[in-house]
Design a protein around this motif. Structure first.
Motif, mmCIF file in Angstrom:
data_model
loop_
_atom_site.group_PDB
_atom_site.id
_atom_site.type_symbol
_atom_site.label_atom_id
_atom_site.label_comp_id
_atom_site.label_asym_id
_atom_site.label_seq_id
_atom_site.Cartn_x
_atom_site.Cartn_y
_atom_site.Cartn_z
ATOM 1 N N ASN A 38 0.824 -1.206 0.000
ATOM 2 C CA ASN A 38 0.000 0.000 0.000
ATOM 3 C C ASN A 38 0.859 1.259 0.000
ATOM 4 O O ASN A 38 0.480 2.288 -0.560
ATOM 5 N N GLN A 39 2.054 1.182 0.602
ATOM 6 C CA GLN A 39 2.960 2.325 0.540
ATOM 7 C C GLN A 39 3.445 2.560 -0.887
ATOM 8 O O GLN A 39 3.415 3.686 -1.386
ATOM 9 N N LEU A 40 3.868 1.484 -1.552
ATOM 10 C CA LEU A 40 4.401 1.649 -2.901
ATOM 11 C C LEU A 40 3.314 2.077 -3.881
ATOM 12 O O LEU A 40 3.580 2.833 -4.814
ATOM 13 N N PHE A 41 2.078 1.618 -3.672
ATOM 14 C CA PHE A 41 0.986 2.029 -4.545
ATOM 15 C C PHE A 41 0.839 3.553 -4.542
ATOM 16 O O PHE A 41 0.747 4.184 -5.596
ATOM 17 N N TRP A 42 0.805 4.152 -3.340
ATOM 18 C CA TRP A 42 0.612 5.596 -3.274
ATOM 19 C C TRP A 42 1.878 6.365 -3.630
ATOM 20 O O TRP A 42 1.811 7.432 -4.253
ATOM 21 N N VAL A 43 3.046 5.832 -3.273
ATOM 22 C CA VAL A 43 4.296 6.495 -3.644
ATOM 23 C C VAL A 43 4.435 6.546 -5.164
ATOM 24 O O VAL A 43 4.779 7.584 -5.740
ATOM 25 N N SER A 44 4.144 5.434 -5.828
ATOM 26 C CA SER A 44 4.253 5.402 -7.293
ATOM 27 C C SER A 44 3.261 6.363 -7.933
ATOM 28 O O SER A 44 3.549 6.978 -8.966
ATOM 29 N N PHE A 45 2.098 6.502 -7.307
ATOM 30 C CA PHE A 45 1.094 7.407 -7.872
ATOM 31 C C PHE A 45 1.556 8.861 -7.779
ATOM 32 O O PHE A 45 1.570 9.587 -8.780
ATOM 33 N N TYR A 46 1.960 9.293 -6.600
ATOM 34 C CA TYR A 46 2.312 10.700 -6.420
ATOM 35 C C TYR A 46 3.655 11.071 -7.042
ATOM 36 O O TYR A 46 3.836 12.206 -7.492
#
Length: 280
Positions: free
Chosen positions: A169-177
């Motif tokens: 879940n961290q990488l999902f949002w980091v990759s998005f932003y």
């Protein structure tokens, strides 16, 4: 939805016709403009609050803006009556009218919140003029298009998270932003920045930690999606009916045209926080 999400002031001149060439022209206009993402940030925070999550509130004066738009989500008819009655400029009235029509068409609730946030911003801060973005000549990295919104991207992000040892879940949002939401040119946006800070905090990160994770993960994700990106490249380099139609409007018979968006169709680099303008 894309206009209000990426550059909400363009809503003042948005033609809501679903005729194919008009839809394409609207997308091109948004792509060529400097992005103004305040409606996205404020709308996201207000939608979150409307679901009962008050973690978006910080005890600061701008909480009032979030609460007003959150209440607008719950009482849309009252909200539209209020903003319509309080418009004092033609450009405000134009944007509010278009935003209300777009809102009525339906969609995902957070997308509709962007439209209400845009109307609120138009009323409280006026509608700024949008500049044309700087031209860029570098090639678009196609693997970026295969992000958390696609099955291939989700799987690649899961695998990359395992490799570098961080929660998915961290990488999902980091990759998005840090990648998916990057744009060619964007204004400093208090509300967009506030959303980014809030979202990263929700998954246990700040900007520095998120940047460190993406520095480690970017090459891994890119490599995992290499084959899919090549497949995508081969597909888009072949002329398709849609591509041909951009050059030949007569390609589609009018009775065969289908709107890209329907009423049933539901969904950039973080900037430093700045003090918002005064609101009503």
């Amino acid at each position: 939805m894309i206009t209000f999400e990426e550059c909400w002031p363009l809503g003042a001149n948005l033609n809501l016709s679903t005729e194919f060439t008009n839809t394409v022209n609207s997308l091109i206009r948004a792509a060529q403009s400097v992005k103004v993402k305040d409606a996205t940030g404020l709308g996201t925070l207000a939608y979150t609050l409307s679901t009962g999550d008050d973690s978006v509130l910080s005890g600061s004066p701008e909480d009032r803006d979030i609460k007003i738009v959150s209440e607008a989500i719950k009482r849309p008819n009252d909200f539209w009556d209020w903003v319509t009655a309080n418009c004092s400029q033609e450009r405000q009235r134009s944007l509010v009218e278009v935003a209300q029509k777009a809102h009525r068409r339906g969609g995902w609730p957070w997308d509709r919140a962007f439209m209400q946030a845009a109307a609120y911003l138009a009323l409280t801060e006026d509608v700024p003029t949008v500049a044309t973005a700087k031209q860029q000549s570098k090639e678009f990295p196609l693997w970026v298009a295969l992000d958390k919104h696609t099955p291939q991207g989700k799987q690649a992000l899961h695998n990359a998270a395992k490799r570098i040892g961080v929660p998915s879940n961290q990488l999902f949002w980091v990759s998005f932003y840090f990648e998916s939401a990057l744009t060619n040119d964007v204004t400093d946006s208090f509300w967009w920045s506030k959303e980014v800070h809030w979202r990263l905090h929700q998954v246990g990160l700040d900007l520095d930690k998120a940047s460190f994770i993406w520095d480690k993960a970017q090459a891994v994700v890119s490599e995992l999606l290499k084959a899919e990106a090549e497949h995508l490249r081969e597909y888009i380099e072949r002329p398709t009916p849609v591509q041909l139609s951009l050059f030949d409007p007569t390609y589609f018979a009018s009775e065969n045209e289908q709107p890209i968006f329907s009423e049933e169709t539901p969904k950039t680099e973080a900037k430093p926080l700045q003090k918002p303008k005064n609101s009503l």
